[in-house]
Design a protein around this motif. Structure first.
Motif, short mmCIF file in Angstrom:
data_model
loop_
_atom_site.label_atom_id
_atom_site.label_comp_id
_atom_site.label_asym_id
_atom_site.label_seq_id
_atom_site.Cartn_x
_atom_site.Cartn_y
_atom_site.Cartn_z
N VAL A 144 0.87 -1.19 0.15
CA VAL A 144 0.45 -0.16 -0.04
C VAL A 144 0.67 0.97 -0.47
O VAL A 144 0.80 2.26 -0.66
N MET A 145 1.98 1.26 0.75
CA MET A 145 2.79 2.96 0.65
C MET A 145 3.42 3.00 -0.37
O MET A 145 3.37 3.63 -0.89
N VAL A 146 3.81 1.90 -1.03
CA VAL A 146 4.48 1.83 -2.28
C VAL A 146 3.37 2.40 -3.12
O VAL A 146 3.85 3.28 -3.96
N GLY A 147 2.63 1.94 -3.52
CA GLY A 147 1.14 1.96 -4.20
C GLY A 147 1.52 3.83 -3.65
O GLY A 147 0.67 4.69 -4.92
N VAL A 148 1.14 4.20 -3.01
CA VAL A 148 0.47 5.90 -2.46
C VAL A 148 1.69 6.62 -2.71
O VAL A 148 1.73 7.11 -3.49
N ALA A 149 3.59 6.03 -3.10
CA ALA A 149 3.96 6.36 -3.27
C ALA A 149 3.72 7.46 -5.07
O ALA A 149 4.37 8.67 -5.48
N LEU A 150 4.02 5.69 -5.39
CA LEU A 150 3.39 5.46 -7.09
C LEU A 150 2.35 6.94 -7.84
O LEU A 150 2.82 7.81 -8.25
N LEU A 295 -2.40 -1.17 -6.37
CA LEU A 295 -1.72 -1.54 -5.20
C LEU A 295 -1.87 -1.10 -4.68
O LEU A 295 -2.44 -1.90 -3.47
N VAL A 296 -2.71 0.44 -4.08
CA VAL A 296 -3.57 0.53 -2.74
C VAL A 296 -4.25 0.10 -3.64
O VAL A 296 -4.45 -0.18 -1.86
N VAL A 297 -5.42 -0.51 -4.09
CA VAL A 297 -6.99 -0.77 -4.07
C VAL A 297 -6.32 -2.06 -3.73
O VAL A 297 -7.27 -2.45 -2.95
N GLY A 298 -5.85 -2.86 -4.40
CA GLY A 298 -5.53 -4.20 -3.83
C GLY A 298 -4.84 -4.26 -2.83
O GLY A 298 -5.44 -4.72 -1.93
N GLY A 299 -4.09 -3.61 -1.96
CA GLY A 299 -2.91 -3.96 -0.49
C GLY A 299 -3.96 -3.43 -0.07
O GLY A 299 -4.15 -4.40 0.81
N SER A 300 -4.66 -2.36 -0.40
CA SER A 300 -5.27 -2.30 1.55
C SER A 300 -7.22 -2.96 1.77
O SER A 300 -6.96 -2.91 2.69
#
Length: 337
Positions: A144-150, A295-300
């Protein structure tokens, strides 16, 4: 020969389909928050938008309670202190912070930052509730954090207030909104089983309105009435959609399907918001930005719907904030007012 059992079989399937559609509708309606707020930035300050959004929603809930559910107003002193004041503070913080996140980081960036809330819940649950922090949950938090950064670095913050506020203010607002969202989740684990989801929503909204009014006045940014008919229309649409309709859709969904699949379906929210922002305000995402959003949607939602971790003996079971009591595998993510 058709038996009574076979004749009733299609009804549950129809009900589950309706549940999924209602959950998708809830997520899509929540997704309009960013675009509608962005459209209002040229008409009124971001701080006033948050105040009027909660005030109109509270007025509608109060009118519904007077007409159909008088027990909505019967709350003990502990409830007013914990939910009215404590929850109200978190609502006020969320409303202000999220408006600054949208204005500074853009719709996609704000939504991505908000979806760090499951990560914060995971960490705080370990510290406060002594829940185990498994390797899977830790890995999902990193995703999630990697997705947020991207998403934040690969997005556009085109909007009426973006140039004035800047990306730094947007990131700070997004993280504060996620923190308030996460703390509300933990508070709801105590409050909802005792007072009920709708009463908790109402108490938080009342406290949030009061605190927003006082805080903004002391900060010399007293919320002014919408200056034009267009601003009123935008606020009414924002309240009717993201405050009232979205929660009604979600309540109806979790009465038909489990909370976990309802939560997964509702994660369409940042996707809808990003697409609307792209169409209406040319807030574009790069390829890496879209990857980050995925990544954010899937991970969260994987983090929210992962099996409950072990906790201390006799700890009350986790419950969803705006939903029915937890079923197997249900999510604990809150729904915001």
């Amino acid at each position: 020969m058709t038996t009574a059992a076979s004749r009733t079989t299609p009804a549950p399937r129809t009900s589950r389909l309706a549940g999924y559609l209602l959950a998708l509708g809830a997520g899509a309606t929540w997704g309009t928050t960013g675009p509608l707020s962005t459209g209002l930035y040229g008409l009124m300050p971001a701080t006033s938008i948050g105040f009027w959004r909660v005030l109109l929603g509270t007025a509608c809930l109060a009118a519904w309670g007077l007409a159909f559910r008088r027990d909505l107003f019967r709350v003990d002193a502990r409830g007013w202190l914990l939910v009215g004041l404590g929850g109200g503070f978190l609502v006020a913080l969320f409303e202000l912070a999220y408006q600054f996140a949208i204005a500074g980081a853009g719709v996609a960036g704000a939504a991505a930052l908000l979806y760090t809330a499951p990560v914060i819940v995971t960490v705080l649950a370990r510290v406060i509730l002594k829940e185990a922090l498994t390797a899977v949950r830790l890995l999902l938090a990193v995703v999630v954090m990697v997705g947020v950064a991207l998403t934040v670095t690969g997005g556009s913050n085109a909007g009426a207030e973006a140039a004035r506020l800047g990306l730094g203010a947007g990131i700070a607002g997004g993280l504060l909104s996620a923190l308030s969202y996460a703390l509300t989740t933990l508070m709801a684990r105590f409050a909802v089983p005792r007072y009920g989801a709708v009463r908790v929503l109402f108490l938080e909204a009342v406290g949030g309105v009061a605190m927003l009014g006082v805080a903004l006045t002391l900060a010399r940014h007293a919320p002014a009435p919408p200056p034009t008919a267009a601003a009123w229309r935008g606020l009414v649409a924002l309240t009717a959609g993201s405050v009232l309709a979205a929660n009604l859709f979600f309540f109806a969904a979790v009465r038909r399907i489990e909370a976990a699949p309802a939560a997964v379906a509702a994660t369409i929210e940042p996707v809808v918001g990003t697409l609307l922002a792209l169409l209406l305000f040319t807030q574009q995402l790069t390829a890496l930005g879209w990857l980050g959003l995925a990544l954010v949607v899937g991970g969260s939602h994987s983090l929210s719907c992962s099996p409950p971790c072990s906790s201390l003996p006799r700890r009350p079971p986790c419950r969803r904030r705006w939903a029915t009591p937890r079923r197997s595998g249900a999510s604990c993510s809150p729904r915001r007012p």
